[in-house]
Design a protein around this motif. Structure first.
Motif, PDB file in Angstrom:
ATOM      1  N   LEU A  40     -49.579  26.458  24.501  1.00  0.00           N
ATOM      2  CA  LEU A  40     -50.393  27.004  23.502  1.00  0.00           C
ATOM      3  C   LEU A  40     -50.476  28.424  23.613  1.00  0.00           C
ATOM      4  O   LEU A  40     -50.269  29.392  22.638  1.00  0.00           O
ATOM      5  CB  LEU A  40     -51.644  26.392  23.098  1.00  0.00           C
ATOM      6  N   ALA A  41     -50.650  28.871  24.880  1.00  0.00           N
ATOM      7  CA  ALA A  41     -50.879  30.286  24.881  1.00  0.00           C
ATOM      8  C   ALA A  41     -49.506  31.215  24.824  1.00  0.00           C
ATOM      9  O   ALA A  41     -49.529  32.130  24.321  1.00  0.00           O
ATOM     10  CB  ALA A  41     -51.291  30.453  26.463  1.00  0.00           C
ATOM     11  N   ARG A  42     -48.194  30.271  24.976  1.00  0.00           N
ATOM     12  CA  ARG A  42     -47.173  31.087  24.740  1.00  0.00           C
ATOM     13  C   ARG A  42     -46.967  31.476  23.263  1.00  0.00           C
ATOM     14  O   ARG A  42     -45.996  32.247  22.885  1.00  0.00           O
ATOM     15  CB  ARG A  42     -45.988  30.239  25.190  1.00  0.00           C
ATOM     16  N   CYS A  43     -47.641  31.037  22.225  1.00  0.00           N
ATOM     17  CA  CYS A  43     -47.544  31.314  20.917  1.00  0.00           C
ATOM     18  C   CYS A  43     -47.813  32.894  20.850  1.00  0.00           C
ATOM     19  O   CYS A  43     -47.304  33.365  19.855  1.00  0.00           O
ATOM     20  CB  CYS A  43     -48.177  30.389  20.167  1.00  0.00           C
ATOM     21  N   PHE A  84     -50.861  32.232  14.512  1.00  0.00           N
ATOM     22  CA  PHE A  84     -49.995  31.806  15.674  1.00  0.00           C
ATOM     23  C   PHE A  84     -50.055  30.507  16.013  1.00  0.00           C
ATOM     24  O   PHE A  84     -50.908  29.542  15.592  1.00  0.00           O
ATOM     25  CB  PHE A  84     -50.762  32.507  16.902  1.00  0.00           C
ATOM     26  N   GLY A  85     -49.026  29.582  16.566  1.00  0.00           N
ATOM     27  CA  GLY A  85     -49.035  28.251  16.566  1.00  0.00           C
ATOM     28  C   GLY A  85     -48.723  27.480  15.545  1.00  0.00           C
ATOM     29  O   GLY A  85     -49.033  26.430  15.291  1.00  0.00           O
ATOM     30  N   PHE A 105     -48.113  23.594  16.698  1.00  0.00           N
ATOM     31  CA  PHE A 105     -49.271  23.602  17.709  1.00  0.00           C
ATOM     32  C   PHE A 105     -50.724  23.414  16.972  1.00  0.00           C
ATOM     33  O   PHE A 105     -51.569  22.431  17.081  1.00  0.00           O
ATOM     34  CB  PHE A 105     -49.243  24.624  18.513  1.00  0.00           C
ATOM     35  N   ASN A 106     -50.863  24.313  15.811  1.00  0.00           N
ATOM     36  CA  ASN A 106     -52.160  24.371  15.052  1.00  0.00           C
ATOM     37  C   ASN A 106     -51.646  24.058  13.693  1.00  0.00           C
ATOM     38  O   ASN A 106     -50.579  23.776  13.218  1.00  0.00           O
ATOM     39  CB  ASN A 106     -52.634  25.766  15.257  1.00  0.00           C
ATOM     40  N   ALA A 107     -52.894  23.870  12.831  1.00  0.00           N
ATOM     41  CA  ALA A 107     -52.629  23.784  11.602  1.00  0.00           C
ATOM     42  C   ALA A 107     -51.926  25.068  11.047  1.00  0.00           C
ATOM     43  O   ALA A 107     -52.013  26.039  11.271  1.00  0.00           O
ATOM     44  CB  ALA A 107     -54.045  23.803  10.736  1.00  0.00           C
ATOM     45  N   PRO A 108     -50.756  24.889   9.839  1.00  0.00           N
ATOM     46  CA  PRO A 108     -49.902  25.958   9.753  1.00  0.00           C
ATOM     47  C   PRO A 108     -50.649  26.798   8.880  1.00  0.00           C
ATOM     48  O   PRO A 108     -50.028  27.075   7.692  1.00  0.00           O
ATOM     49  CB  PRO A 108     -48.740  25.022   9.231  1.00  0.00           C
ATOM     50  N   VAL A 109     -51.658  27.244   9.002  1.00  0.00           N
ATOM     51  CA  VAL A 109     -52.493  28.334   8.105  1.00  0.00           C
ATOM     52  C   VAL A 109     -52.712  29.692   8.890  1.00  0.00           C
ATOM     53  O   VAL A 109     -52.995  30.659   8.155  1.00  0.00           O
ATOM     54  CB  VAL A 109     -53.752  27.806   7.550  1.00  0.00           C
TER      55      VAL A 109
END
Length: 351
Positions: free
Chosen positions: A288-291, A336-337, A329-333
């Protein structure tokens, strides 16, 4: 700002050439063997981001043994993203426990097998006999849980208790507390990083207010995408990851919290040769941090940890399997991620 691009189905950290000796061979790692009978897999967002939500108004082989009373097929419900569920999925892959997954987010999310609109009704149904119903949720027979930390602790306690009590410590109470210290630290760091990725702090209104208008509400960060903010958050994230990697060796044989502290544990993981529950959270936290801070993957200590983790039995197969949720990684809103491109999972979303 340049970011690493990566094909998750073909290459991961192994593409980096380590400067230290390679991790121990695969046979050095122990893995708890599940007693579950083989069953066929059914196949096929912190909480979903406010914007989208508004759309629906003893360690080692001897210690790692599964109870024979465990239900053969637990259920994990979550959004069809990596998010808070990926460490849980990785843990089950390592323990050889087949999961039935309920992935909400269709049709917006490619891996979704349930519509976004199905979650509110499911939540109401779960509330009848589940405390604090939320995503992720976990059902194992009569046991029904929410909250990722509780789920991971339950799975390990039930199936592999040694993963919660590293054998570096003679006192089992101290062993459990030292491990829980790292696990709690990492969940806090992960929540902060995820909130930064979204650009706001979700879930900042009363439940009745959210239910009345269908929006979760949030506290927005100013200039979350500025170069200064990204750089500052990257520095904090890197420090936290390195602190977690060193935590297991601190206090062992008089070690102080320095980069040499890990020399006492004789292994690539937080507490030594065998992985604990915290290692599964740390691995996904690094990804996640790499995002937002791709340079973290270039740290020698981080590469060594990730390479060893990816070689674990079960994990290796899972990372290469089509049942894995690769993106997002995350919700696409958020910025990042949010990449939906499996060939560029760490890419930053266009403004």
């Amino acid at each position: 700002r340049s970011l690493h691009t990566l094909m998750p189905q073909t290459k991961r950290h192994s593409e980096f050439e380590p400067t230290r000796p390679a991790p121990p061979p695969l046979e050095h790692f122990t893995r708890p063997r599940s007693r579950l009978p083989p069953t066929a897999s059914p196949g096929p967002w912190i909480a979903l981001a406010p914007v989208l939500f508004s759309l629906v108004s003893a360690s080692g082989a001897e210690g790692h043994r599964m109870s024979s009373k465990v239900s053969p097929r637990p259920v994990l419900g979550y959004w069809a993203i990596r998010g808070l569920a990926e460490p849980i999925r990785l843990l089950h892959a390592y323990l050889e426990v087949d999961l039935e997954e309920h992935r909400y987010g269709a049709p917006m999310l490619p891996a979704g097998d349930r519509p976004i609109s199905a979650w509110p009704e499911t939540k109401r149904q779960l509330a009848h006999d589940m405390a604090l119903p939320n995503l992720p949720y976990y059902i194992d027979g009569r046991v029904k849980l929410s909250e990722a930390a509780s789920i991971m602790r339950y799975v390990c306690e039930r199936r592999a208790p040694g993963m919660l009590r590293p054998d570096l410590f003679e006192d089992k109470l101290e062993a459990a507390a030292r491990h829980d210290q790292v696990l709690t630290f990492l969940f806090g760091a992960n929540a902060a990083l995820r909130a930064f990725h979204y650009g706001y702090l979700p879930q900042t209104r009363l439940s009745r207010e959210k239910e009345a208008d269908g929006r979760t509400g949030s506290l927005y960060f100013k200039d979350a995408r500025s170069e200064q903010a990204v750089s500052a958050m990257a520095a904090v994230t890197e420090e936290q990851i390195l602190d977690a990697l060193k935590a297991g060796g601190v206090g062992i044989h008089g070690n102080a919290p320095t980069s040499e502290a890990t020399s006492a544990i004789n292994g690539p993981f937080i507490f030594g040769r065998d992985p604990c529950a915290a290692d599964f959270l740390l691995y996904e936290h690094v990804q996640l941090a790499r995002c937002s801070a791709p340079q973290i993957a270039d740290r020698e200590e981080v590469k060594r940890f990730c390479e060893a983790f990816e070689r674990l039995p079960g994990v290796l197969d899972y990372l290469d399997s089509d049942r894995r949720v690769t993106v997002p990684f995350n919700a696409p809103v958020g910025p990042f991620g949010a990449s939906m491109d499996p060939s560029r999972p760490y890419a930053v979303k266009d403004q």
